[in-house]
Motif scaffolding. Structure first.
Motif, PDB file in Angstrom:
ATOM      1  N   VAL A  88      61.114  40.366  42.681  1.00 34.03           N
ATOM      2  CA  VAL A  88      61.453  39.116  43.597  1.00 34.03           C
ATOM      3  C   VAL A  88      60.239  38.388  43.806  1.00 34.03           C
ATOM      4  O   VAL A  88      59.197  39.105  44.248  1.00 34.03           O
ATOM      5  CB  VAL A  88      62.257  39.575  44.792  1.00 34.03           C
ATOM      6  CG1 VAL A  88      62.454  38.147  45.515  1.00 34.03           C
ATOM      7  CG2 VAL A  88      63.480  40.503  44.408  1.00 34.03           C
ATOM      8  N   GLU A  89      60.226  37.150  43.744  1.00 37.28           N
ATOM      9  CA  GLU A  89      59.389  36.198  44.111  1.00 37.28           C
ATOM     10  C   GLU A  89      59.856  34.836  44.627  1.00 37.28           C
ATOM     11  O   GLU A  89      61.017  34.495  44.129  1.00 37.28           O
ATOM     12  CB  GLU A  89      58.137  35.863  43.013  1.00 37.28           C
ATOM     13  CG  GLU A  89      58.707  35.165  41.877  1.00 37.28           C
ATOM     14  CD  GLU A  89      57.579  34.876  40.739  1.00 37.28           C
ATOM     15  OE1 GLU A  89      56.717  34.164  40.987  1.00 37.28           O
ATOM     16  OE2 GLU A  89      57.653  35.421  39.677  1.00 37.28           O
ATOM     17  N   PRO A  90      59.113  34.033  45.544  1.00 39.50           N
ATOM     18  CA  PRO A  90      59.794  32.635  45.776  1.00 39.50           C
ATOM     19  C   PRO A  90      59.815  31.953  44.681  1.00 39.50           C
ATOM     20  O   PRO A  90      59.013  32.024  43.563  1.00 39.50           O
ATOM     21  CB  PRO A  90      58.709  32.246  46.743  1.00 39.50           C
ATOM     22  CG  PRO A  90      57.946  33.563  47.387  1.00 39.50           C
ATOM     23  CD  PRO A  90      57.937  34.394  46.341  1.00 39.50           C
ATOM     24  N   TRP A  91      60.831  30.983  44.691  1.00 38.14           N
ATOM     25  CA  TRP A  91      61.021  30.025  43.602  1.00 38.14           C
ATOM     26  C   TRP A  91      59.798  29.013  43.141  1.00 38.14           C
ATOM     27  O   TRP A  91      59.534  28.481  44.006  1.00 38.14           O
ATOM     28  CB  TRP A  91      62.268  29.181  43.895  1.00 38.14           C
ATOM     29  CG  TRP A  91      62.775  28.497  42.623  1.00 38.14           C
ATOM     30  CD1 TRP A  91      62.694  27.063  42.533  1.00 38.14           C
ATOM     31  CD2 TRP A  91      63.518  28.884  41.485  1.00 38.14           C
ATOM     32  NE1 TRP A  91      63.157  26.849  41.272  1.00 38.14           N
ATOM     33  CE2 TRP A  91      63.511  27.634  40.828  1.00 38.14           C
ATOM     34  CE3 TRP A  91      63.770  30.015  41.052  1.00 38.14           C
ATOM     35  CZ2 TRP A  91      64.330  28.072  39.494  1.00 38.14           C
ATOM     36  CZ3 TRP A  91      64.434  30.174  39.766  1.00 38.14           C
ATOM     37  CH2 TRP A  91      64.488  28.880  39.116  1.00 38.14           C
ATOM     38  N   PRO A  92      59.081  29.516  42.077  1.00 41.42           N
ATOM     39  CA  PRO A  92      57.752  29.068  41.751  1.00 41.42           C
ATOM     40  C   PRO A  92      58.054  27.532  41.213  1.00 41.42           C
ATOM     41  O   PRO A  92      57.051  26.940  40.542  1.00 41.42           O
ATOM     42  CB  PRO A  92      57.100  29.707  40.859  1.00 41.42           C
ATOM     43  CG  PRO A  92      58.187  30.514  40.276  1.00 41.42           C
ATOM     44  CD  PRO A  92      59.566  30.637  41.226  1.00 41.42           C
ATOM     45  N   TYR A  93      59.250  26.877  40.637  1.00 39.94           N
ATOM     46  CA  TYR A  93      59.463  25.932  39.870  1.00 39.94           C
ATOM     47  C   TYR A  93      59.886  24.644  40.445  1.00 39.94           C
ATOM     48  O   TYR A  93      60.567  24.620  41.745  1.00 39.94           O
ATOM     49  CB  TYR A  93      60.425  26.160  38.886  1.00 39.94           C
ATOM     50  CG  TYR A  93      60.046  27.403  37.984  1.00 39.94           C
ATOM     51  CD1 TYR A  93      59.166  27.602  37.273  1.00 39.94           C
ATOM     52  CD2 TYR A  93      60.910  28.712  37.966  1.00 39.94           C
ATOM     53  CE1 TYR A  93      58.622  28.667  36.381  1.00 39.94           C
ATOM     54  CE2 TYR A  93      60.667  29.835  37.224  1.00 39.94           C
ATOM     55  CZ  TYR A  93      59.351  29.681  36.395  1.00 39.94           C
ATOM     56  OH  TYR A  93      59.095  30.845  36.001  1.00 39.94           O
ATOM     57  N   VAL A  94      59.453  23.563  39.902  1.00 41.50           N
ATOM     58  CA  VAL A  94      59.884  22.264  40.562  1.00 41.50           C
ATOM     59  C   VAL A  94      60.184  21.493  39.269  1.00 41.50           C
ATOM     60  O   VAL A  94      60.030  21.648  38.132  1.00 41.50           O
ATOM     61  CB  VAL A  94      58.825  21.435  41.123  1.00 41.50           C
ATOM     62  CG1 VAL A  94      58.477  21.946  42.413  1.00 41.50           C
ATOM     63  CG2 VAL A  94      57.655  21.287  40.222  1.00 41.50           C
TER      64      VAL A  94
END
Length: 150
Positions: A88-94
């Motif tokens: 799990v990781e924080p959402w890294p995309y835009v």
């Protein structure tokens, strides 16, 4: 001390109790969770739904994304998702249209969902320089003085 003093004492006492307890803000927390099957998806959804203050949980297996909305803290949501044993990781995309140069090496990611690139804070990548901005606006459909050849 009279009645006024007593009332003031009680009002101060009640006000101090309210200060000790902070209200949580309504948040939306997005996570990138490595999931392989619908069983993994259900496991993550059940774990995140069990948190106190959660209003809704949306798990997208195709994008490997879990979105939690409610009165929750990001750290607690991340920790609860990690307790499932998944990566799990924080959402890294835009969305790619929010980045000026979406195909630069630090931003472009083959593993990103369609239409997304990796988030960056580098101002040289995130924003257009004045010359690039001038050329972009020159051929824009919203510019009334744009090139008439187009």
């Amino acid at each position: 001390m009279g009645i006024a003093g007593t009332l003031e004492y009680f009002s101060d006492l009640l006000a101090s109790r309210k200060k000790g307890k902070k209200k949580k803000q309504f948040n939306t927390v997005s996570l990138k969770v490595r999931m392989d099957c619908e069983g993994c998806q259900l496991k993550v959804k059940n774990a995140l739904s069990s948190l106190k203050g959660v209003k809704s949980v949306d798990v997208d297996l195709k994008q490997q994304k879990a979105t939690v909305t409610g009165f929750v803290e990001a750290k607690k949501v991340l920790k609860k998702a990690q307790s499932t044993g998944k990566k799990v990781e924080p959402w890294p995309y835009v969305p790619y249209n929010l980045v000026a140069h979406p195909y630069v090496a630090q931003v472009y990611d083959k593993k990103a969902p369609p239409g997304f690139v990796r988030k960056t804070e580098d101002p040289a990548i995130a924003k257009l320089n004045p010359v690039e901005e001038q050329y972009t606006l020159m051929f824009s459909d919203e510019n009334p003085n744009a090139c008439s050849v187009m």
